[in-house]
Design a protein around this motif. Structure first.
Motif, PDB file in Angstrom:
ATOM      1  N   ASP A   6       0.820  -1.218   0.000  1.00 22.25           N
ATOM      2  CA  ASP A   6       0.000   0.000   0.000  1.00 22.25           C
ATOM      3  C   ASP A   6       0.850   1.263   0.000  1.00 22.25           C
ATOM      4  N   ARG A   7       1.998   1.198   0.683  1.00 20.30           N
ATOM      5  CA  ARG A   7       2.871   2.376   0.770  1.00 20.30           C
ATOM      6  C   ARG A   7       3.420   2.752  -0.611  1.00 20.30           C
ATOM      7  N   VAL A   8       3.814   1.725  -1.364  1.00 19.64           N
ATOM      8  CA  VAL A   8       4.352   1.987  -2.705  1.00 19.64           C
ATOM      9  C   VAL A   8       3.260   2.517  -3.630  1.00 19.64           C
ATOM     10  N   THR A   9       2.087   1.906  -3.551  1.00 19.42           N
ATOM     11  CA  THR A   9       0.970   2.346  -4.394  1.00 19.42           C
ATOM     12  C   THR A   9       0.582   3.786  -4.086  1.00 19.42           C
ATOM     13  N   LYS A  10       0.535   4.125  -2.804  1.00 14.07           N
ATOM     14  CA  LYS A  10       0.172   5.480  -2.413  1.00 14.07           C
ATOM     15  C   LYS A  10       1.224   6.481  -2.889  1.00 14.07           C
ATOM     16  N   LEU A  11       2.495   6.098  -2.731  1.00 13.26           N
ATOM     17  CA  LEU A  11       3.576   6.980  -3.168  1.00 13.26           C
ATOM     18  C   LEU A  11       3.516   7.220  -4.674  1.00 13.26           C
ATOM     19  N   TRP A  12       3.256   6.151  -5.445  1.00 12.30           N
ATOM     20  CA  TRP A  12       3.171   6.311  -6.899  1.00 12.30           C
ATOM     21  C   TRP A  12       1.981   7.171  -7.293  1.00 12.30           C
ATOM     22  N   ASN A  13       0.850   6.992  -6.645  1.00 11.06           N
ATOM     23  CA  ASN A  13      -0.323   7.800  -6.963  1.00 11.06           C
ATOM     24  C   ASN A  13      -0.067   9.287  -6.737  1.00 11.06           C
ATOM     25  N   GLU A  14       0.764   9.594  -5.744  1.00 19.80           N
ATOM     26  CA  GLU A  14       1.071  10.988  -5.448  1.00 19.80           C
ATOM     27  C   GLU A  14       2.083  11.567  -6.438  1.00 19.80           C
ATOM     28  N   TRP A  15       3.010  10.726  -6.887  1.00 14.01           N
ATOM     29  CA  TRP A  15       4.130  11.226  -7.683  1.00 14.01           C
ATOM     30  C   TRP A  15       4.010  10.929  -9.179  1.00 14.01           C
ATOM     31  N   GLU A  16       3.025  10.117  -9.612  1.00 14.72           N
ATOM     32  CA  GLU A  16       3.033   9.667 -10.999  1.00 14.72           C
ATOM     33  C   GLU A  16       2.950  10.822 -12.006  1.00 14.72           C
ATOM     34  N   ILE A  17       2.116  11.817 -11.730  1.00 16.02           N
ATOM     35  CA  ILE A  17       1.989  12.930 -12.669  1.00 16.02           C
ATOM     36  C   ILE A  17       3.288  13.735 -12.725  1.00 16.02           C
ATOM     37  N   TRP A  18       3.876  14.005 -11.558  1.00 13.88           N
ATOM     38  CA  TRP A  18       5.135  14.744 -11.530  1.00 13.88           C
ATOM     39  C   TRP A  18       6.227  13.997 -12.302  1.00 13.88           C
ATOM     40  N   VAL A  19       6.317  12.693 -12.054  1.00 13.22           N
ATOM     41  CA  VAL A  19       7.362  11.893 -12.709  1.00 13.22           C
ATOM     42  C   VAL A  19       7.155  11.868 -14.231  1.00 13.22           C
ATOM     43  N   LEU A  20       5.910  11.650 -14.650  1.00 15.61           N
ATOM     44  CA  LEU A  20       5.637  11.574 -16.091  1.00 15.61           C
ATOM     45  C   LEU A  20       5.920  12.895 -16.794  1.00 15.61           C
ATOM     46  N   VAL A  21       5.552  14.016 -16.157  1.00 14.09           N
ATOM     47  CA  VAL A  21       5.794  15.326 -16.762  1.00 14.09           C
ATOM     48  C   VAL A  21       7.290  15.590 -16.891  1.00 14.09           C
ATOM     49  N   LEU A  22       8.050  15.250 -15.866  1.00 13.76           N
ATOM     50  CA  LEU A  22       9.497  15.468 -15.913  1.00 13.76           C
ATOM     51  C   LEU A  22      10.174  14.556 -16.938  1.00 13.76           C
ATOM     52  N   ILE A  23       9.706  13.308 -17.040  1.00 10.45           N
ATOM     53  CA  ILE A  23      10.260  12.409 -18.055  1.00 10.45           C
ATOM     54  C   ILE A  23       9.971  12.934 -19.451  1.00 10.45           C
ATOM     55  N   SER A  24       8.757  13.457 -19.646  1.00 11.80           N
ATOM     56  CA  SER A  24       8.397  14.013 -20.946  1.00 11.80           C
ATOM     57  C   SER A  24       9.310  15.173 -21.323  1.00 11.80           C
ATOM     58  N   LEU A  25       9.593  16.058 -20.349  1.00  9.14           N
ATOM     59  CA  LEU A  25      10.487  17.179 -20.603  1.00  9.14           C
ATOM     60  C   LEU A  25      11.913  16.694 -20.880  1.00  9.14           C
ATOM     61  N   LEU A  26      12.357  15.675 -20.142  1.00  9.69           N
ATOM     62  CA  LEU A  26      13.699  15.127 -20.342  1.00  9.69           C
ATOM     63  C   LEU A  26      13.859  14.538 -21.740  1.00  9.69           C
ATOM     64  N   LEU A  27      12.833  13.854 -22.216  1.00 11.45           N
ATOM     65  CA  LEU A  27      12.897  13.268 -23.559  1.00 11.45           C
ATOM     66  C   LEU A  27      12.996  14.353 -24.627  1.00 11.45           C
TER      67      LEU A  27
END
Length: 600
Positions: A6-27
C-alpha cells in the motif's frame, strides 16, 4: 494478494503525474540535443537513444494526458486539491507540445527531428489524426479545470502555440512525403512551340505556290551560371542544392543544369568539391527529416515568432500572478516547463540556422557509358588492354565481381613486396587507395546490401567465408599470419575452373578470386611483366569504376535514407558524379528545336 505494498501504491499515486511530466520534458531535451547530431555522427549508440526517445516521448506525453484527465475527473474533496488540479491542467498544453515521435506532432524544440525515418513522412495523415485525438484530450482537461482563474487564462496562448507547432510539423511531414516532395518540384507545364500554328502557316504558303522550307532558329542560350571557384562553400552548396535536390525525387535535369555544375566542379579542387557536396546533403537532410522547409518560409518565420512570443509572454505573466496557494513542487515543475519551452525553442532555432555551416547527343552517350562501366571500361583502356584475360571477372553479377576483386586485392596486398609498391619516391600509393576502396565496397556488400544492385550477395559471401574456413582448417600447418595464409591460397592449382571442379551448388568465389589474383600477378605487355606500380594503378581504376557504378545504380530513396545515419560515401560520390554530368537523370539535352518558315 496485492502485487505492491500500500505504501508503494500510495507513493506512486502521489508522484506519478510529476514523474511523467518530468520524463516528458527530459525526452524533449534528449531529442533536441541529439536530433541534429545523427546528421554527422554515425554511431549506433546515438541512433538507439534517439529512436527510444522519439518513440517514448509520444507515449509518455499521451499517458500523462490520460492520467491528468482521469485525476481531474475525480471529485475534489477540498480547496487544496482543486488548486492542485488547476495547475496540473495548466501543464496539458505543454504535454501537447511534447507530443512527437509516433504521433508526429511536437513543438519547435523538436525541429531537429520531425521524422526519424522517411517512412514517418509517408504516414503524415496518421500523425495528424493521432494529434487531433491527443489535442481533444488536452482540451478536455482544460475544460474540466476551468475556474476562470489566471492560470486557466494563461493556458490559452500555450494552446495556440501548440496548434501552430504541430500544424507546422504535420505540414513538414506532408511536404517531405515522396509524392508531395516530387509534385512541389515539378516545373511549370511547357507546351513548347505552337506546332499547329506553324503548320497552318506552312500549308497556307505552300498552297499559294511558294517554295516553302524550314530554317532552324538558334534558341538564345541562357547564360551559364558560372560559380566563382573562390565563392563560399555554403553559397555554392545552396545554389547547387536548389537544382540537384530533384535527384532525390527521381526527376530529370537539363543540359543547362549540367553546364552550371560543371562550371564549378571543373574549376575547383577536390576538397572544396566534396565540401560543397556535404553542404548539399546537409540541406537535403534538413528538408527530409526536420522542419527546416517550413520554418524558413515566410509563414514559418511569422508563425514561429508568434509561438515564441506566446511562450515568453506566458512565462512573464506567470511570474507576476499570485501563486501562494500552490505547492512548491508544482511551481518548480511549472517553471521548468516554461523555461524549458523557451530555452529549447531558441536552441532549436539556433541549431537549424547553423546546422549546414558544417555535341549534346554524343555527350549523353558518353555519360551513359560511364554510368554503365563496372570495371570493363578500365580493362579496355589502351594503356592496360587486358579485357580478354580479365574480362570474365567483371561480367558476372555485380556482387560476385566485388567479392572476386576484394579477395584478389587482399591476396596481392599481403603477398606483393612492400618495397616494390612504388618505384619512385613521391609516386601516389595506389595500393593503399585500392585497399581502402576494396574494403569499403565489401562493407557495402555486407552491411548496406540494399544500396547495391540485386544479387545473391549474402549467400555468395557466406559460402565464400565457409570455404575459406574449411581450407584453413585443413591447412593449419605453417600458417602464422595473413601473409602466409595468402601465400598458401595462391599455391592452390587453379588451372581448371573451380566451377568445373565442384559444381555450382556452392556460390563461393574464393578460388575464382585466387585465379584472378594469379592473372593480375602475371600480366604482361609486349612480353614484359607489368610493374607493381602499373598493376596497382589498374586495380585502383577498376575499384573506382565499381564505386561509381554502385553510386549511380543505387536508388534515390536508399541514398536519402542514409542521410539520417550521417550519410554514406556512396551518396557523396553519387551527387558529385551528377555535378560532373555523369548521371542518367540528364534527359533534356537540347531544349526547344525552334524553326521559322522560309518562303522563296
Amino acid at each position: 494478494m496485492e502485487n505492491f505494498p500500500d505504501r508503494v501504491t500510495k507513493l506512486w499515486n502521489e508522484w506519478e503525474i510529476w514523474v511523467l511530466v518530468l520524463i516528458s520534458l527530459l525526452l524533449q531535451i534528449v531529442l533536441i540535443v541529439l536530433g541534429n547530431r545523427r546528421k554527422y555522427i554515425p554511431r549506433n549508440r546515438i541512433r538507439v537513444i534517439l529512436r527510444l526517445a522519439y518513440l517514448g516521448a509520444d507515449w509518455v506525453a499521451a499517458v500523462c494526458i490520460g492520467v491528468l484527465s482521469n485525476s481531474l475527473g475525480d471529485d475534489c474533496e477540498n480547496d487544496s486539491q482543486k488548486t492542485k488540479k488547476v495547475i496540473w491542467a495548466f501543464w496539458a498544453p505543454f504535454l501537447l507540445l511534447h507530443l512527437l515521435g509516433g504521433g508526429g506532432g511536437g513543438g519547435r524544440r523538436a525541429d531537429t527531428i520531425t521524422a526519424y525515418a522517411m517512412e514517418d513522412n509517408e504516414l503524415w495523415l496518421r500523425h495528424l489524426l493521432g494529434l487531433l485525438v491527443q489535442f481533444g484530450g488536452a482540451f478536455y482537461i482544460f475544460l474540466l479545470a476551468w475556474k476562470g482563474m489566471p492560470l486557466n487564462i494563461l493556458a490559452i496562448p500555450v494552446f495556440v502555440a501548440g496548434l501552430i507547432e504541430y500544424g507546422e510539423r504535420t505540414w513538414a511531414l506532408r511536404s517531405a512525403s515522396s509524392s508531395h516532395f516530387r509534385d512541389d518540384m515539378l516545373p511549370r507545364p511547357d507546351p513548347g512551340p505552337n506546332n499547329a500554328k506553324i503548320m497552318v502557316d506552312y500549308n497556307l504558303q505552300k498552297s499559294q505556290g511558294f517554295n516553302v522550307s524550314f530554317k532552324p532558329v538558334t534558341e538564345p542560350s541562357a547564360k551559364v551560371n558560372c560559380f566563382d571557384p573562390d565563392a563560399p562553400v555554403l553559397e555554392v552548396g545552396y545554389a547547387l542544392f536548389k537544382t540537384f535536390k530533384q535527384l532525390f525525387a527521381d526527376l530529370v535535369l537539363t543540359f543547362r543544369d549540367r553546364e552550371n555544375s560543371q562550371s564549378f566542379c571543373c574549376n575547383t579542387d577536390w576538397k572544396k568539391a566534396f565540401d560543397v557536396v556535404e553542404v548539399e546533403l546537409g540541406f537535403m537532410y534538413d528538408v527530409l527529416f526536420t522542419k527546416a522547409s517550413v520554418s524558413y518560409c515566410r509563414w514559418g518565420h511569422l508563425l514561429g515568432s508568434v509561438s515564441l512570443s506566446f511562450s515568453v509572454s506566458t512565462f512573464a505573466a506567470f511570474l507576476v500572478i499570485d501563486k501562494h496557494e500552490h505547492f512548491s513542487i508544482d511551481l518548480i515543475i511549472t517553471y521548468l516547463m516554461l523555461v524549458g519551452a523557451i530555452v529549447l525553442e531558441i536552441y532549436a532555432i539556433t541549431v537549424l540556422l547553423s546546422s549546414v555551416g558544417q555535341s549534346s547527343a554524343d555527350a549523353n552517350a558518353i555519360y551513359k557509358q560511364l554510368c554503365a562501366g563496372r570495371g570493363d571500361l578500365v580493362l579496355k583502356k589502351e594503356r592496360y588492354n587486358c579485357l580478354s584475360s580479365l574480362g570474365w571477372s567483371v561480367e558476372e553479377d555485380f556482387d560476385q565481381s566485388i567479392l572476386l576483386w576484394h579477395i584478389a586485392t587482399d591476396l596481392l596486398n599481403y603477398t606483393d613486396d612492400q618495397d616494390q609498391n612504388r618505384s619512385l619516391v613521391g609516386t601516389p600509393d595506389w595500393r593503399t587507395t585500392s585497399k581502402l576502396v576494396s574494403d569499403y565496397m565489401l562493407y557495402l556488400l555486407v552491411m548496406r546490401p540494399f544500396m547495391l544492385p540485386d544479387g545473391i550477395r549474402q549467400m555468395r559471401f557466406q559460402d565464400s567465408c565457409a570455404e575459406a574456413i574449411q581450407f584453413f582448417q585443413d591447412n593449419k600447418a605453417g600458417i602464422e599470419g595473413r601473409t602466409e595464409a595468402c601465400r598458401k591460397l595462391l599455391k592452390v592449382n587453379t588451372e581448371v575452373s573451380p566451377l568445373e571442379v565442384k559444381g555450382d551448388k556452392s556460390k563461393s568465389v574464393l578460388f575464382d578470386a585466387v585465379r584472378l589474383a594469379k592473372s593480375l600477378k602475371s600480366l604482361k605487355t609486349d612480353g614484359e611483366h607489368w610493374s607493381n606500380e602499373k598493376k596497382w594503378e589498374m586495380i585502383r581504376d577498376v575499384w573506382m569504376e565499381m564505386l561509381c557504378y554502385a553510386a549511380s545504380h543505387c536508388g534515390w530513396k536508399e541514398h536519402a535514407q542514409q542521410l539520417r545515419r550521417a550519410g554514406e560515401l556512396l551518396t557523396h560520390v553519387w551527387l558529385l558524379m551528377a555535378h560532373f554530368g555523369i548521371s542518367e537523370h540528364f534527359k533534356i539535352s537540347q531544349g526547344h528545336a525552334r524553326s521559322s518558315v522560309v518562303v522563296n
